[in-house]
Design a protein around this motif. Structure first.
Motif, PDB file in Angstrom:
ATOM      1  N   GLU A 110      25.628 -22.108 -11.617  1.00  0.00           N
ATOM      2  CA  GLU A 110      24.720 -22.262 -12.755  1.00  0.00           C
ATOM      3  C   GLU A 110      23.761 -21.080 -12.879  1.00  0.00           C
ATOM      4  OE1 GLU A 110      25.396 -24.598 -10.562  1.00  0.00           O
ATOM      5  OE2 GLU A 110      26.471 -26.061 -11.800  1.00  0.00           O
ATOM      6  N   LEU A 128      25.186 -20.177 -19.719  1.00  0.00           N
ATOM      7  CA  LEU A 128      24.180 -21.224 -19.867  1.00  0.00           C
ATOM      8  C   LEU A 128      22.867 -20.658 -20.389  1.00  0.00           C
ATOM      9  CD1 LEU A 128      24.679 -23.277 -16.589  1.00  0.00           C
ATOM     10  CD2 LEU A 128      24.936 -24.160 -18.904  1.00  0.00           C
ATOM     11  N   GLY A 156      20.128 -25.336 -20.658  1.00  0.00           N
ATOM     12  CA  GLY A 156      21.283 -25.875 -19.957  1.00  0.00           C
ATOM     13  C   GLY A 156      22.503 -26.091 -20.830  1.00  0.00           C
TER      14      GLY A 156
END
Length: 244
Positions: A95, A136, A140
């Protein structure tokens, strides 16, 4: 065929296809990772620098490769995720890598994309291997959740495809080719749901296109057969592996 491109030619392309064109140009300089041009669907033009501060003490190429490996991408010889000595550190999450790529490549032109819904991305060099759809943002959201995305090697490629399409003999009934679960002969594993996906898409397109569809699966989906049939259809759907 070579196409001479100018800002006006890109504006015409963006207006014609109702899409925002995002062009990346990478460089290897101490304080600059590259430049990004956005030609909006309304013809507006924006150019912004891509700062190198977000790549730290490693290169953009290493950042892209590290991100791909963490996502499970394979090398050209089929190997899985090897150790990457990029200086990023294995503790960094997928992420955070996807956010870092977004901050570097998309965030500088966010204002130019605020009113857009469809993007045509034209990456440069190592950026051709980056999974842009997965990037991202600060909320998010993956890039594919915000925009309809297309990626091409160059604007000239799109112009060439437009010309070829215009030169084709038009049919009153649109046609489609569906390819699913081809044989990889050990190069890669079979995709469990690919054949099912191909059959479901075939059923939907047959109803829409009045039966003018061809579906190739398994051993019938050879490269030669697919390339030949692609020349005469309006829509191609592939349920298979992708390689960058």
């Amino acid at each position: 065929r070579q196409h001479k491109l100018s800002v006006d030619a890109l504006k015409d392309l963006a207006l014609r296809q109702n899409v925002a064109i995002v062009v990346f140009w990478t460089v290897k300089q101490e304080h600059l990772a590259g430049l990004c041009w956005v030609v909006g669907s309304d013809g507006t033009f924006t150019c912004r620098p891509l700062g190198s501060s977000l790549t730290g003490n490693f290169s953009l190429e290493q950042l892209v490769e590290h991100t791909r490996r963490f996502l499970g991408a394979r090398t050209a010889d089929g190997r899985g995720s090897p150790e990457v000595s990029s200086g990023l550190g294995n503790a960094e999450s997928v992420e955070s890598l996807l956010r870092r790529c977004y901050q570097l490549l998309i965030e500088p032109v966010e204002d130019a994309l605020a009113k857009e819904s469809r993007l045509l991305l034209l990456p440069d060099r190592e950026l051709n291997a980056l999974p842009f759809a997965a990037l991202l943002d600060t909320q998010g959201r993956h890039l594919i959740e915000r925009f309809s995305l297309r990626i091409a090697p160059s604007a000239g490629t799109i112009l060439e495809l437009e010309q070829r399409y215009d030169a084709r003999v038009k049919s009153d009934v649109p046609t489609a080719l569906i390819v699913g679960d081809p044989c990889f002969h050990g190069w890669a594993p079979q995709l469990p749901a690919a054949r099912q996906e191909a059959e479901e898409v075939r059923a939907r397109l047959e109803a829409q296109y009045q039966g003018q569809t061809t579906c190739l699966v398994g051993s019938d989906a050879t490269k030669e057969a697919v390339v030949e049939l692609m020349k005469g259809v309006n829509v191609v759907h592939m349920a298979t592996h992708g390689a960058a």
